[in-house]
Design a protein around this motif. Structure first.
Motif: not given
Length: 673
Positions: A64-69
């Motif tokens: 569930t990393l952020p969109g830029n991760g």
């Protein structure tokens, strides 16, 4: 032919995992070649300063990393399944059945607009259960986390439960699906010592009952030591040390681990003996290109090889250390401590602060609620009063009374330097308002994120000190220097600062009007041990320079023992014990104080036998008769406790409100390092 039984796969396997956040067209690496293995039924602790990548590890495991991760490389498996190869439905199924996470703030994890029961039933509905079966399982699950009266709790909204009760509910929701891996992200931050100990005991019991594997993320080294079999130490996205928890904490083989341990307040160490040790410098920014050892710029042991050559993970036989000189890590706690930093205040003709029979009664539904009852105490100039007790004991109400945010009941009196204070801040002259300031627990909530540090401090200097022009700029630079900030920080906004730097800004703002009294409301509870040590040193230095007095509210008794000169123990609005800090800590103790001290975890593994209190703190709407502590007291002597309120027994300036003769009260030395 005999078939060998295959051992089960690890509950979690990270093998040389790299993670980056993409910012402005560039990958900013936040995890570098991180390898972690957690076996079935094992508890693994992850420690390190804020920004080291601990929460990123949890988000990576949950996918569930952020969109830029994104994960750049390495192997990532849960119970033998490669997460990088799972499609979206398979990932959802895994999160619903195999992995659970308990977040730091249980109040935020629960929906305030839904009852606890509705939220808990949703878990079983996702698992395909409903109706009466789901209700029965929900009741059973709440009972498993030691919640009495499950029906009442299920009908309640989150705000109607205490912090410890909310955390139990969240743990019940996490364990309802019997996960193979439970992730705990700072689950005890902000909890009282007794509630923290109960949550840790609960986690240990449930781990045994469910045979769940645990990834425990925390900056509380004592909590990690009490729960975890093994521990990993993260620094700047690198796993710098790993091994059995007791070994790592008692004999660290990496300078960073040793430095973290040396930041902790030690038993017997106070601000009048020595400053706390800190780690100089700052973490490298995410994405920084690091040559050599990532910790070398802050390491007192660093040699040229450390700056030139990145150390491998040296195998030390059951543990590992990424340090070229792991055999020479010096952990002689205290060898570099500075001399006395805070001198004892000179005798004053009158106290800086005096409270006489101060009470506060609210009225709820026509019933009186006694939040604070008949509190009398004094505080001398240059002294610190530590205010301790469980949530609901009246600490915050007492602070609000001092600041004039609420008015005390008629008959009570609060004096500042011998002069009576008006009941509310609105009625107080400007000089009295300037003289009483506060540093809040959460600087994010206390600082306006839209303004720069220059504006935040300048506005306080303008309003509280009446400064303008050149004098304002000169005083600002002096104040900024006093809290160990630099001129470059003035142009930054709070969101651009670390937690420790934001707290320094909050302290600078509080000192803008040269206050006589500063109320510190849990100012270090959410900070890493290294940042905590720096903030405590700063408060001690400012006190020595300005002879300011502190009212220091905290649930961390190690911190209170270091900073406080006197300690007041509150329970249900009543003052149960009051005296010099060392006398309160060494005893004799009130039974409530004794229970608080027994609940303190130690990173060394040494711990007193915990004195468990029965039930939760009663409602102040319906307080017990006689001694307010008698319904939970493990040393209740009989009917007199139920019918007669005990007097305050005072000897050598150390008062204890208890029917038990002073000579028979217990003595307990907290199991600090």
């Amino acid at each position: 032919m005999i078939q060998m039984e295959q051992s089960p796969p690890p509950a979690l396997l990270l093998d040389k995992v790299d993670v980056a956040y993409r910012t402005r067209g560039r990958d900013m690496r936040v995890l570098s070649k991180v390898s972690i293995r957690i076996e079935p039924g094992e508890a693994y602790g992850l420690v390190g300063e804020s920004g080291c990548g601990k929460s990123t590890v949890a988000l990576t495991v949950l996918h569930t990393l952020p969109g830029n991760g994104h994960v750049l490389g390495g192997k990532l498996e849960v119970a033998g399944r490669d997460l990088r190869r799972l499609d979206a439905p398979a990932l959802r199924h895994m999160r619903a059945h195999d992995i659970s996470m308990v977040y730091q703030d249980a109040g935020r994890a629960l929906n305030p607009s839904m009852t606890v029961g509705r939220q808990l039933l949703e878990v079983f509905e996702v698992l395909g259960q409903g109706g009466q079966e789901a209700v029965e399982r929900a009741h059973a699950m709440l009972a498993r986390v030691q919640i009495s009266g499950p029906a009442r709790v299920m009908a309640s909204y989150p705000h109607q439960l205490s912090g410890g009760m909310q955390q139990r509910v969240v743990i019940a929701m996490a364990l309802a699906k019997d996960p193979s891996l439970l992730i705990l992200d700072e689950p005890t931050t902000g909890l009282d010592a007794t509630v923290e100990a109960e949550v840790l005991d609960l986690v240990a019991d449930l781990r045994r009952d469910f045979n769940s594997s645990i990834l425990f993320i925390s900056h509380n080294l004592g909590a990690i030591a009490s729960i975890c079999d093994r521990v990993g130490v993260l620094y700047a996205g690198h796993l710098v040390e790993e091994g059995p928890a007791q070994q790592v904490f008692s004999d660290p083989r990496h300078p960073y681990t040793a430095s973290l341990l040396r930041c902790l307040p030690k038993a017997g160490l106070t601000k009048r003996k020595s400053a706390l040790e800190t780690i100089p410098g700052f973490l490298p920014p995410p994405g920084a290109i690091i040559k050599g050892c990532c910790f070398a710029p802050r390491c007192s042991m660093a040699r040229q090889r450390c700056h030139d050559e990145s150390p491998p993970a040296y195998d030390l036989g059951g543990r590992q250390s990424a340090c070229h000189y792991h055999d020479h890590v010096d952990f002689i706690a205290g060898k570099d401590l500075r001399p006395v930093v805070v001198s004892a205040p000179a005798a004053a003709r009158q106290p800086a602060l005096a409270l006489d029979a101060v009470s506060k009664t609210y009225h709820v539904g026509g019933q009186p609620l006694h939040a604070v009852r008949d509190v009398s105490m004094t505080l001398q100039p240059g002294q610190t009063l530590g205010l301790v007790g469980e949530s609901g004991s009246g600490k915050t109400t007492l602070a609000r009374l001092l600041l004039g945010l609420v008015a005390p009941d008629a008959g009570g009196r609060i004096e500042l330097d011998g002069e009576a204070l008006a009941p509310t801040a609105a009625e107080r002259p400007t000089e009295h308002v300037k003289a009483m300031q506060i540093v809040f627990q959460n600087p994010d909530s206390a600082l306006n994120r839209a303004h720069t540090v220059r504006h935040l401090i300048g506005r306080a200097l303008s309003r509280l000190a009446g400064l303008r022009g050149r004098r304002l700029r000169e005083e600002m630079m002096r104040l900024v220097g006093a809290v160990r900030l630099t001129e470059r920080h003035l142009a930054l906004r709070p969101r651009q600062l670390s937690g420790g730097l934001k707290q320094r800004v909050a302290i600078a703002r509080a000192f803008a009007g040269n206050p006589r009294i500063v109320v510190c409301d849990e100012p270090t509870s959410a900070l890493d041990v290294s940042v905590q040590a720096a903030i405590l040193n700063l408060l001690a230095e400012l006190q020595d320079q300005r002879q300011v007095s502190y009212v220091f509210i905290s649930h961390d008794l190690g911190v209170v023992r270091y900073l406080a000169d006197r300690i007041a123990v509150l329970y249900l609005g009543r003052l149960m014990e009051l005296g010099p800090a060392e006398a309160v800590f060494t005893g004799p103790h009130h039974p409530y104080t004794e229970a608080l001290l027994s609940a303190v975890p130690s990173h060394t593994g040494r711990r007193n036998e915990r004195i468990k209190l029965k039930g939760e703190i009663p409602s102040p709407l319906n307080p017990p008769s006689g001694c307010v502590f008698q319904t939970r007291c493990p040393r209740k002597v009989g009917e007199i406790c139920e019918t007669t309120e005990p007097p305050m027994q005072s000897e050598d300036d150390h008062g204890i409100r208890c029917h038990i003769p002073r000579a028979e009260l217990g003595r307990l030395t907290p199991a600090h390092p």
